[in-house]
Design an enzyme around this catalytic site. Structure first.
Site, short mmCIF file in Angstrom:
data_model
loop_
_atom_site.label_atom_id
_atom_site.label_comp_id
_atom_site.label_asym_id
_atom_site.label_seq_id
_atom_site.Cartn_x
_atom_site.Cartn_y
_atom_site.Cartn_z
N SER A 133 0.86 -1.20 0.00
CA SER A 133 0.00 0.00 0.00
C SER A 133 0.89 1.23 0.00
O SER A 133 2.01 1.20 0.53
CB SER A 133 -0.86 0.01 1.27
OG SER A 133 -1.52 1.25 1.41
N TYR A 176 -1.50 -0.97 10.39
CA TYR A 176 -1.63 -1.15 8.94
C TYR A 176 -0.36 -0.69 8.23
O TYR A 176 0.22 -1.42 7.41
CB TYR A 176 -2.86 -0.38 8.42
CG TYR A 176 -3.12 -0.61 6.94
CD1 TYR A 176 -3.68 -1.80 6.50
CD2 TYR A 176 -2.81 0.37 6.00
CE1 TYR A 176 -3.92 -2.03 5.14
CE2 TYR A 176 -3.04 0.16 4.64
CZ TYR A 176 -3.61 -1.04 4.23
OH TYR A 176 -3.84 -1.26 2.88
P1 NAD Z 1 -11.46 -5.90 0.51
O1 NAD Z 1 -11.77 -5.79 1.95
O2 NAD Z 1 -12.41 -5.36 -0.49
O3 NAD Z 1 -11.20 -7.44 0.16
C1 NAD Z 1 -10.32 -8.19 0.93
C2 NAD Z 1 -10.64 -9.66 0.76
O4 NAD Z 1 -9.73 -10.35 1.63
C3 NAD Z 1 -12.06 -10.03 1.20
O5 NAD Z 1 -12.65 -10.94 0.31
C4 NAD Z 1 -11.84 -10.67 2.59
O6 NAD Z 1 -12.82 -11.66 2.89
C5 NAD Z 1 -10.46 -11.29 2.42
N1 NAD Z 1 -9.77 -11.51 3.68
C6 NAD Z 1 -9.74 -10.71 4.78
N2 NAD Z 1 -9.04 -11.30 5.77
C7 NAD Z 1 -8.58 -12.47 5.28
C8 NAD Z 1 -7.81 -13.53 5.82
N3 NAD Z 1 -7.37 -13.50 7.09
N4 NAD Z 1 -7.52 -14.59 5.04
C9 NAD Z 1 -7.98 -14.66 3.76
N5 NAD Z 1 -8.74 -13.70 3.20
C10 NAD Z 1 -9.04 -12.61 3.95
O7 NAD Z 1 -10.01 -5.24 0.36
P2 NAD Z 1 -9.35 -4.50 -0.90
O8 NAD Z 1 -9.62 -3.06 -0.77
O9 NAD Z 1 -9.68 -5.20 -2.15
O10 NAD Z 1 -7.79 -4.71 -0.55
C11 NAD Z 1 -7.03 -5.79 -1.08
C12 NAD Z 1 -5.57 -5.56 -0.73
O11 NAD Z 1 -5.14 -4.31 -1.29
C13 NAD Z 1 -5.30 -5.47 0.77
O12 NAD Z 1 -4.06 -6.06 1.08
C14 NAD Z 1 -5.25 -3.97 1.01
O13 NAD Z 1 -4.47 -3.64 2.16
C15 NAD Z 1 -4.60 -3.50 -0.27
N6 NAD Z 1 -4.87 -2.09 -0.59
C16 NAD Z 1 -6.13 -1.66 -0.87
C17 NAD Z 1 -6.34 -0.31 -1.19
C18 NAD Z 1 -7.70 0.23 -1.55
O14 NAD Z 1 -7.81 1.48 -1.69
N7 NAD Z 1 -8.73 -0.59 -1.71
C19 NAD Z 1 -5.26 0.58 -1.19
C20 NAD Z 1 -3.99 0.10 -0.88
C21 NAD Z 1 -3.80 -1.24 -0.58
#
Ligand code: NAD
Length: 255
Positions: A141, A154
């Site tokens: 991130s 985080y």
């Molecule tokens: P999201 O919450 O939409 O989806 C995350 C998925 O991971 C969900 O399906 C959830 O059930 C699953 N999950 C959660 N805990 C888990 C576990 N212990 N084991 C297995 N699966 C698990 O999240 P997102 O926004 O799509 O983020 C995905 C990745 O991208 C994450 O690592 C997040 O930190 C990173 N990220 C997201 C953003 C953003 O703006 N959305 C920005 C920077 C980084």
């Protein structure tokens, strides 16, 4: 069909960014393994992929639990006879403030966001090395590089994930390439279970923060994963690709 006969595990692949990544690999012919704690969303997504002619299975997995990770690797080998690409995407945010947050919250976030990718790499490594070249992509991130107040667990987990990326690239080279992607603001609400969808509330100042004039889409990250996993990226390892529409390089400047 750039990834025909390749097997890819996408953790957190049932919703959000992981959902777009798993769909993109399935559309390129890969055997996709969706590893997620949300069984309903996982099964729903597998059905969607199969309806579109792709190959996918769902294996219920909590990436912070060693037994779950071992089971995931065993079940994947049983189903597809190997692992070529690992996308460590599952991640969770942290709650509370530095002053109020119980230590259990630190352990929970580090458990999913850092211990999880480490264990996934550890148990997938023998298969990824056989794939030669195997590929690991860690979804970090921009919060590893810049921070808001009170996001310590985080931010630290994602900073750790970047360091883990370097270390794995050295330990597993030349048979496995290991890179990170650091997304900025990615709007995921349309890529969630129907019950959890909501309209994004984007203000003009949010858009102005991005030199490209928009926030990110999960597809932006999925396309980068396809590239980093492809032979076109064969000289790229140990790096961090920032995908944020230019947000982190923009200074706040008032006339
Ligand atoms: P999201 O919450 O939409 O989806 C995350 C998925 O991971 C969900 O399906 C959830 O059930 C699953 N999950 C959660 N805990 C888990 C576990 N212990 N084991 C297995 N699966 C698990 O999240 P997102 O926004 O799509 O983020 C995905 C990745 O991208 C994450 O690592 C997040 O930190 C990173 N990220 C997201 C953003 C953003 O703006 N959305 C920005 C920077 C980084």
């Amino acid at each position: 069909m750039k990834f025909k006969d390749k097997t890819v595990i996408v953790t957190g692949g049932a919703q959000g960014i992981g959902m777009a990544i798993s769909l993109a690999f399935a559309e390129e012919g890969a055997n996709v393994v969706i590893a997620d704690i949300d069984e309903e969303a996982g099964e729903e997504h597998v059905t969607t992929i199969r309806e579109r002619g792709g190959q996918a299975i769902f294996i219920p997995t909590d990436v912070s639990r060693e037994d779950d990770v071992k089971n995931l690797v065993e079940q994947t080998i049983k189903a597809y006879h190997g692992i070529h690409i690992l996308i460590n995407n599952a991640g969770i945010g942290s709650s509370g403030t530095l002053f109020t947050r119980p230590m259990e919250e630190w352990d929970r976030v580090i458990g999913v966001n850092l211990r999880g990718p480490y264990m996934m790499a550890k148990y997938c490594a023998p298969e990824l090395m056989k794939a030669n070249p195997g590929v690991i992509i860690n979804i970090a991130s921009t919060r590893a590089l810049m921070s808001e107040p009170h996001t310590e667990p985080y931010s630290a987990s994602k900073g750790g994930l970047l360091a883990l990326t370097h270390s794995l690239a050295i330990s597993l080279g030349p048979k496995v390439r290991v890179n990170a992607i650091s997304p900025g603001w990615i709007e995921v609400s349309q890529w969630r279970k129907k019950s959890q969808r909501r309209e994004p509330n984007l203000r003009p100042q949010d858009l102005a923060q991005h030199p490209v004039g928009r926030v990110g889409k999960p597809e932006d990250i999925a396309q980068a994963c396809l590239f980093l996993a492809s032979p076109a990226a064969s000289f790229i390892t140990g790096t961090n690709l920032i995908i944020d529409g230019g947000m982190t390089v923009k200074m706040i400047y008032e006339e």
